[in-house]
Design a protein around this motif. Sequence first.
Motif, short mmCIF file in Angstrom:
data_model
loop_
_atom_site.label_atom_id
_atom_site.label_comp_id
_atom_site.label_asym_id
_atom_site.label_seq_id
_atom_site.Cartn_x
_atom_site.Cartn_y
_atom_site.Cartn_z
N THR A 117 0.80 -1.23 0.00
CA THR A 117 0.00 0.00 0.00
C THR A 117 0.83 1.27 0.00
OG1 THR A 117 -0.13 -0.05 2.42
CG2 THR A 117 -1.90 -1.14 1.19
N GLY A 118 2.13 1.15 0.17
CA GLY A 118 2.99 2.33 0.24
C GLY A 118 3.48 2.78 -1.12
N SER A 119 4.12 3.95 -1.14
CA SER A 119 4.71 4.50 -2.37
C SER A 119 6.19 4.75 -2.15
CB SER A 119 4.00 5.79 -2.79
OG SER A 119 4.17 6.79 -1.79
N ILE A 120 6.94 4.78 -3.25
CA ILE A 120 8.39 4.98 -3.19
C ILE A 120 8.78 6.13 -4.10
CG2 ILE A 120 10.65 3.93 -3.60
CD1 ILE A 120 9.35 1.20 -3.19
N VAL A 121 9.64 7.00 -3.62
CA VAL A 121 10.18 8.08 -4.44
C VAL A 121 11.69 8.13 -4.20
CG1 VAL A 121 9.82 9.85 -2.66
CG2 VAL A 121 10.00 10.52 -5.05
N HIS A 122 12.44 8.41 -5.26
CA HIS A 122 13.88 8.58 -5.12
C HIS A 122 14.19 10.03 -4.77
CE1 HIS A 122 13.79 4.75 -7.27
NE2 HIS A 122 15.02 4.55 -6.85
N CYS A 123 15.32 10.23 -4.14
CA CYS A 123 15.70 11.57 -3.70
C CYS A 123 15.72 12.56 -4.86
CB CYS A 123 17.08 11.52 -3.03
SG CYS A 123 17.58 13.04 -2.24
N ASN A 124 16.23 12.14 -6.02
CA ASN A 124 16.33 13.05 -7.15
C ASN A 124 15.01 13.27 -7.86
OD1 ASN A 124 16.03 10.61 -8.42
ND2 ASN A 124 17.96 10.67 -9.54
N GLU A 125 13.94 12.64 -7.37
CA GLU A 125 12.61 12.81 -7.97
C GLU A 125 11.67 13.61 -7.07
OE1 GLU A 125 12.55 8.40 -10.15
OE2 GLU A 125 11.44 8.76 -8.28
N ILE A 126 12.08 13.90 -5.85
CA ILE A 126 11.14 14.39 -4.87
C ILE A 126 10.61 15.77 -5.20
CG2 ILE A 126 12.88 15.38 -3.32
CD1 ILE A 126 11.10 14.37 -0.98
N ILE A 127 11.41 16.61 -5.86
CA ILE A 127 10.92 17.95 -6.21
C ILE A 127 9.80 17.86 -7.23
CG2 ILE A 127 11.52 20.11 -7.34
CD1 ILE A 127 14.14 20.09 -5.95
N GLU A 128 10.01 17.05 -8.28
CA GLU A 128 8.96 16.87 -9.27
C GLU A 128 7.74 16.22 -8.66
OE1 GLU A 128 12.07 16.15 -9.71
OE2 GLU A 128 12.80 17.04 -11.56
#
Length: 434
Positions: free
Chosen positions: A209-220
């Motif tokens: 149920t969770g989501s994943i984001v990479h550090c270099n994607e967090i602004i977008e």
Amino acid sequence: MPTMTAATLVGRKGFCSAQLLNSSQAASNIKLSGEEFMSKLLDRRWTLQNPDTKIHQIIVSPVQRQNGVGSFANVSFFNNTEPYLGNKMIDENQGPSFYILRDDLLHPLVNGNKARKLDALFPLMEDYSVTDVVTCGGCQSAHTAAVAVSCAERGLKSHLLLRGEQPEILTGYNLISTMYGNVTYVPRSFYAHRKGMLQSHASLVAGHTGSIVHCNEIIEECFSIRTSERHLKKVIIVNEGASDAIAMLGIFRLVQYLSQDHLLGRKRTLNFIVDAGTGTTAIGLGLGALCLGLPWKVTAVMLADKIDAYREQESRLISDFKRQFHFTLDDHKLNEVDVGIVHWVDRCHERKFGNVLQGEIEACQQIAQQTGILVDPVYTLAAWEMATLLRSKNAEDDADVVMLHTGGTLGLFGLAQRYKSYFHKLKDRLPASE
């Protein structure tokens, strides 16, 4: 959402940091000077309350010792804790000297370049409502310890993948990581594939149920997030050593602070010396100075890889920076550059990374006793050696030397555990007194 001008977006710090620089529409309609760009880029919330750092002057004096030991057998050091900065030079009659930026004093556990690289990141995590952070490092990683402490202070959970086996006795940064975070020891063969390792562990943390984001994607991601999205867990992956473009924003903030007239100023020619693990700090210093048009050179002592790898890292981070922040400087040389803003050099004497020598430990002891400043034998000593070398010889240019103390001194505990015999000898081989 109603239509907003670029200026409106910049002014809304709480909305989502640096949205002006992530709006392709705004980027295509505005061109900025270096100072304007830096001002807007740094108009955000920060982890550190202020960017201040103490600046000391280290005076290097030649001495004659009959039984000198260590890297500095023929020199001694004096710490001037209140140097005169600004447009005037310090009195050269005191002898050769270099400045040192005391970023090791920023926080008891989160200091040096680790604090700088996390400075902009954690407010962005809060904007994105991150719940869990996954990152990795060596067994005595100062980076993982800094992430663990920073997460715990904000009610987030940290998941730390440490290379190798658990030590018999937990100490140093390994102990801090374990006290504040959730540590998993990873076999070296698996750790060698960091990208897949981090992604796999983040998937376990996020669950179905969770989501994943990479550090270099967090602004977008933060800019485009929809209020209808609801996840029990939001997991962010932070690269080893926080080697991401976002991490350089805290370094830019330091550069802007130091460029004030009553500190280092904007006219003096300076050579910044920094020890390089991932190289992110050095690249951030170079980019920040270039954006502001400062006559500053950055010399990075390579300690974890070969020069080709560092140049590749430099090219990647510059490219990521331009992409993530829609670089919009008008007629600026950074528009064309993709490598070459950092002068990469080897350590002053031949050695292998991680092979701690008796002389290096004794050199750290000498510096501590003569200046009250603690450095570690692997990283910050290498920068001190380079700064001393540049100021002890007749340099080809007139640049003042500035060493950035990147922290990491808790690593001494781990080194003392691993190299017991070397540290045991310290009680018998103290540097000669002056």
